[in-house]
Design a protein around this motif. Structure first.
Motif, PDB file in Angstrom:
ATOM      1  N   SER A  62      -1.723  -0.107  -2.533  1.00  0.00           N
ATOM      2  CA  SER A  62      -2.630  -1.000  -1.814  1.00  0.00           C
ATOM      3  C   SER A  62      -2.307  -2.474  -2.017  1.00  0.00           C
ATOM      4  O   SER A  62      -2.783  -3.322  -1.250  1.00  0.00           O
ATOM      5  CB  SER A  62      -4.077  -0.741  -2.234  1.00  0.00           C
ATOM      6  OG  SER A  62      -4.226  -0.933  -3.632  1.00  0.00           O
ATOM      7  N   VAL A  63      -1.503  -2.808  -3.031  1.00  0.00           N
ATOM      8  CA  VAL A  63      -1.203  -4.212  -3.308  1.00  0.00           C
ATOM      9  C   VAL A  63       0.283  -4.542  -3.178  1.00  0.00           C
ATOM     10  O   VAL A  63       0.666  -5.706  -3.319  1.00  0.00           O
ATOM     11  CB  VAL A  63      -1.706  -4.639  -4.704  1.00  0.00           C
ATOM     12  CG1 VAL A  63      -3.183  -4.309  -4.858  1.00  0.00           C
ATOM     13  CG2 VAL A  63      -0.876  -4.020  -5.805  1.00  0.00           C
ATOM     14  N   LYS A  64       1.111  -3.546  -2.917  1.00  0.00           N
ATOM     15  CA  LYS A  64       2.553  -3.789  -2.792  1.00  0.00           C
ATOM     16  C   LYS A  64       2.837  -4.816  -1.706  1.00  0.00           C
ATOM     17  O   LYS A  64       2.276  -4.756  -0.616  1.00  0.00           O
ATOM     18  CB  LYS A  64       3.285  -2.482  -2.464  1.00  0.00           C
ATOM     19  CG  LYS A  64       3.503  -1.593  -3.656  1.00  0.00           C
ATOM     20  CD  LYS A  64       4.258  -0.328  -3.276  1.00  0.00           C
ATOM     21  CE  LYS A  64       4.435   0.585  -4.472  1.00  0.00           C
ATOM     22  NZ  LYS A  64       5.086   1.869  -4.096  1.00  0.00           N
ATOM     23  N   GLY A  65       3.697  -5.769  -2.056  1.00  0.00           N
ATOM     24  CA  GLY A  65       4.047  -6.818  -1.107  1.00  0.00           C
ATOM     25  C   GLY A  65       3.084  -7.990  -1.106  1.00  0.00           C
ATOM     26  O   GLY A  65       3.365  -9.014  -0.482  1.00  0.00           O
ATOM     27  N   ARG A  66       1.958  -7.854  -1.774  1.00  0.00           N
ATOM     28  CA  ARG A  66       0.972  -8.940  -1.823  1.00  0.00           C
ATOM     29  C   ARG A  66       0.769  -9.481  -3.242  1.00  0.00           C
ATOM     30  O   ARG A  66       0.505 -10.664  -3.417  1.00  0.00           O
ATOM     31  CB  ARG A  66      -0.383  -8.467  -1.281  1.00  0.00           C
ATOM     32  CG  ARG A  66      -0.331  -7.970   0.152  1.00  0.00           C
ATOM     33  CD  ARG A  66      -1.736  -7.698   0.695  1.00  0.00           C
ATOM     34  NE  ARG A  66      -2.434  -6.654  -0.037  1.00  0.00           N
ATOM     35  CZ  ARG A  66      -3.604  -6.835  -0.677  1.00  0.00           C
ATOM     36  NH1 ARG A  66      -4.184  -8.029  -0.668  1.00  0.00           N
ATOM     37  NH2 ARG A  66      -4.176  -5.815  -1.302  1.00  0.00           N
ATOM     38  N   PHE A  67       0.851  -8.603  -4.238  1.00  0.00           N
ATOM     39  CA  PHE A  67       0.628  -9.000  -5.626  1.00  0.00           C
ATOM     40  C   PHE A  67       1.950  -8.964  -6.385  1.00  0.00           C
ATOM     41  O   PHE A  67       2.815  -8.118  -6.113  1.00  0.00           O
ATOM     42  CB  PHE A  67      -0.342  -8.040  -6.308  1.00  0.00           C
ATOM     43  CG  PHE A  67      -1.768  -8.114  -5.832  1.00  0.00           C
ATOM     44  CD1 PHE A  67      -2.128  -8.836  -4.695  1.00  0.00           C
ATOM     45  CD2 PHE A  67      -2.767  -7.468  -6.537  1.00  0.00           C
ATOM     46  CE1 PHE A  67      -3.443  -8.901  -4.270  1.00  0.00           C
ATOM     47  CE2 PHE A  67      -4.095  -7.529  -6.129  1.00  0.00           C
ATOM     48  CZ  PHE A  67      -4.425  -8.244  -4.985  1.00  0.00           C
TER      49      PHE A  67
END
Length: 116
Positions: A62-67
């Motif tokens: 759910s957070v890959k590429g953002r966190f």
């Protein structure tokens, strides 16, 4: 005794960014697995991101590429850079230091709220 102190949480608009920090006491930071977890109201605590002593990272889908998780062993600090935040990222974020079942420490948590 290990102490973990988180900072950097707050209120941010959707699409915004925050950087969380977790400062650790003690001498085992550089050999420990460090991770960030989060817990939203009414939900179980979930793993967000982890980083090994060697710098290998793992992220929740759910957070890959953002966190982005990172660590500074000279400062005994682990970071979580959070970009493109969404309302569903709202939660209390916890820092974790882990080496074994008997060496497993948690911070007090920092609130992240994503809302317009």
């Amino acid at each position: 005794q290990v102490q973990l102190v988180e900072s950097g949480g707050g209120l941010v608009q959707p699409g915004g960014s925050l950087r969380l920090s977790c400062a650790a006491s003690g001498s085992r930071f550089r050999v420990s697995l460090m991770a960030w977890y989060r817990q939203a109201p009414g939900k179980q605590r979930e793993l967000v991101a982890a980083i090994t002593s060697g710098g290998n990272t793992n992220y929740a889908d759910s957070v890959k590429g953002r966190f982005t998780i990172s660590r500074d062993n000279a400062k005994n600090t682990v970071y979580l850079q959070m970009d493109s935040l969404k309302p569903e990222d709202t939660a209390v974020y916890y820092c974790n230091m882990y080496m074994s079942k008997t060496f497993d420490y948690w911070g007090q948590g920092t609130q992240v709220t994503v809302s317009s």
